[in-house]
Design an enzyme around this catalytic site. Structure first.
Site: not given
Lengths: 302, 302, 302, 302
Positions: C55, C173, C175, C196
């Protein structure tokens, strides 16, 4: 409110075994063994059976063979068990034909895998048309079957949203990784989700799935039913612990070896598993030995 | 040297049309239209027909329907045409059954698509076993069919190397992008490659393919045969020019619309195309109109 | 027991915002806006920030720009917030360099995405070597970052099992869709999982994840923290309800539009979002208007 | 007619080596070895060099390292050689910066890989904007680089059609399987295609490609140039024979081992290959020995 939705909820709530198709060493279907497997599973708390699914190697059978298998299961299942039959073919027309044949045999639901031979053309519009037309024409209610690992198609939430209001479509078995909650969120009233793998069964129940179709239920029906009970009563700690145990178990059996592993584990647990049908290959003798040892070490095989 | 390899080379050298299956507006097979399509194609220089392939929507038909279609083609094809029939199923056993049925109907070759329902388990060993066992049991010689766009499986060159020496396996239709030369290089004597798309037909011929199975041959058989002639005689400039024209044409028809586009183009060129079977969707009226205009603009539709 | 593992558990437990990088309309980094975003997020219950993640469009920045961004966040973050910085590059050497630079800036953890330019060569052995060597050389502890949607690589449970015992690797993390539980099961002591995505945050917490890195936390930090609280206290009904609300919200924002959507939602909620850096495209005016209306309708934007 | 297009055609026609980046055993760049490799390649008929491509492990280098490598190649290349430099980054802005740096170093062309970190957002509109804006701002002319095996993105023919008329975009290196002809067909005047693999070099030349960027040219430049000559003069039989020999050779080297294999083959042929940079793994001693034997057996290594 959809007609009969509460009754369907009851018939779909719980654990289902995706029945394997027994073959002898020549690849011929072994109906006697199928009957004895079902008789033993009848003693369990399983909610019912899915016949002619992926674990049933349905696409490896002729249609005649499929119907022989279905007949034995329907005739042998105890009356309290729900019987679903895989009736999804690559065309709408052939799927409708299979729904008719399965309903005549006595299956309670037809299960419709997404057509996938022409996967790139299976737009939402094409799938919505397919499922609606089959449901319309089918004598029995139908369920959807989403398995992108096999079909390469991940059902969109838009398709689920659209067809879940159909008066004859009552749910979906979802074997995709990570989408179950999204489908529950998209579903309209009277459309029930079944987890298609032990790997996300407990969290699926917590999020609103009504049951599961678990390959492990072919060889270890009791812990699967225990996990169901923990899920519906919201027992977090015990549920989490058993979920992780079954994930490890599932990895040993189905994760590593697929259908051939499920069958080998059945051979270890007093059912008849036998070889898969070629071109699927059975476990080697070494793999079978190792699997047996692993199952003992897991604590699930006494 | 494989027994009969020269005769097989002759029977496989040239352009084949992968015959579409005509349906009426209700999705019923339209056998009369199939016969008239074949009668017209009999007048062309096509080497033969592939029945019950991807363009034939074979997986959308029941086995009974498949055999009806095959019977009409065999009965209608002129004696000089080679007839291949799709006989590849998801199991070795069912594939063998289909080879028997197709051979009894009079097909010259069975065409074996790679089984792909259990794609992740289709190791080289599994595929070699499958193809060898089917070939062994088949009354007629067989060909392989490699189409990763549909199956998700790209045949390895190791499989081709191994099975190409089998006395009853005489070649492969390859629809994969960019592998044709690698298969030619891996093949042993008496194993012939057919390009599965007009997009690489000319270069395929230059590199040693003996022919092609081209969806365009259903609607534009003549330019396909012209390209074949330019390829086998090594006419580089003319061949390159026609190759690019046919690529553009192919993109308009099959590239954009798949089987539905091939059928729509047949409707434009005096054959019967008709709708595909659901869940495949036909072209909209606007798309059909645009396709017709595009075909006229291409110069191929007079 | 791993040295410092309890302290790390605390520093990683809770909700993290994967900070977006603000650009002006010319694509220049807008550091003032970054500082004001962080100041406002400092007021929330967020556990901390992940800078230079997906992001944050980290791969769209030069290394100099990356360090400017990191400096502003470190300088602005309140002392109780944990700061993780994306330091994973395509080579072990460059990753080590970035870990050094980030640690000097004051980041608490380096976050190592799986190298993926040579994805087909990223065997377990290659990845284990990479993560171990970077961790060894890094001045600060490191975390792994598994995001197959971007990298095409799904970390194997074998890699997690192996590297989770490393004294300087404290978590991951994740995702990926549907693997979080499997990683928790494979992890050794002192290795903590962060969800995530908001899509599986609540179930992740129930199964043992210690927190989440949620793009929604950039624009809606409070409900994300509420969901965390419901997860760690095992409030099933309220948690399920909020989970489904955040899934819908997430779909509107990140699901539909990715980073550009997160930024547009920030613009709706009083943060500075601004455009993504080209070639990423911003939302059209119509899309922005629609998003605003959808956010109001969701009830989360007052 | 595009300004300067004939001159660009000349500069791009022939065989290019995608230069590998030499490292010592510690992973440090070995500039002296790079210079000596180039000096030796200067003696060949190669048309030029692509620096900082996939085989150059460009994403494994820091930007400073990239520029050191480029400087050595530019300084060492004989004046008749064309030098292309990989300048494609994940953002338009960073790509422009790299084009400036490379042009200042003296590279003749920037080579722009499709950005792929946000692969799902790389619509035709996003890519057209990216390539156009970079070309506009670049001091030197640019080329596109299509490598779906790495990026997961297959450039559409629509993008090629659109950007091929740009006055500063003069061609594309295509490493995709099976699309080269489609790109040639879509390209407007003054846009030249280079085959990105020896596997389809000869057929690519026959269909209109002007040259190739071949990893084999790092270790076996002469047979690559021979194949070029056979292609441009349309020598079908000799060309086909050499094409198949080079495919076999390519499979042994790059097909099996990727960049590490190219480097190992360079070590066999008197160049400096050395190890790839971690996490890429070098060949084991056994693999190196086997490769050497295979190269001798191929007849190309005397």
């Amino acid at each position: 409110m959809k007609a009969g939705q509460e009754e369907h909820r009851k018939k779909l709530s719980g654990v289902f075994a995706p029945i394997t198709t027994p073959f002898d060493s020549q690849g011929k279907i072994f109906l006697g063994k199928l009957a004895s497997n079902i008789q033993r599973l009848n003693q369990s708390r399983l909610r019912g059976y899915l016949v002619l699914g992926t674990n049933g190697e349905f696409r490896s059978l002729s249609v005649e063979e499929q119907m022989e298998v279905l007949r034995v299961v329907v005739d042998t299942a105890s009356p309290d068990k729900t019987v679903m039959a895989g009736t999804g073919a690559e065309s709408t027309k052939v799927s409708i034909d299979l729904c008719h044949q399965a309903a005549e045999m006595g299956a309670h639901y037809g299960s419709l895998i997404t057509p996938f031979f022409f996967a790139k053309k299976m737009t939402d519009r094409a799938l919505i048309g397919h499922f609606s037309q089959v449901a319309e024409a089918s004598p029995s209610p139908v369920l959807l079957y989403n398995n992108p690992g096999v079909t390469g198609i991940t059902m969109s939430t838009g398709v689920v949203k659209e067809v879940s209001s159909h008066p004859k479509i009552f749910g979906m078995k979802d074997s995709s990784p990570g989408n179950l909650s999204a489908y529950i969120l998209s579903a309209q009233q009277g459309f029930y989700l079944l987890a298609g793998s032990a790997n996300f069964f407990f969290t699926g129940l917590l999020m609103g799935a009504v049951g599961g179709v678990l390959s492990l239920a072919n060889c270890f029906p009791d812990p699967c039913c225990d996990l169901y009970d923990l899920g519906v009563t919201g027992k977090l700690e015990e549920g989490k612990a058993l979920q992780y145990q079954l994930m490890s178990l599932n990895q040993l059996v189905s994760g590593k070896f697929g259908v051939a592993g499920v069958k080998a584990a059945m051979d270890c647990t007093g059912f008849y598993g036998g070889p898969p049908r070629a071109p699927l290959l059975p476990l080697t003798a070494d793999e079978q030995k190792k699997l047996h040892d692993d199952l003992v070490a897991s604590g699930f095989l006494k």
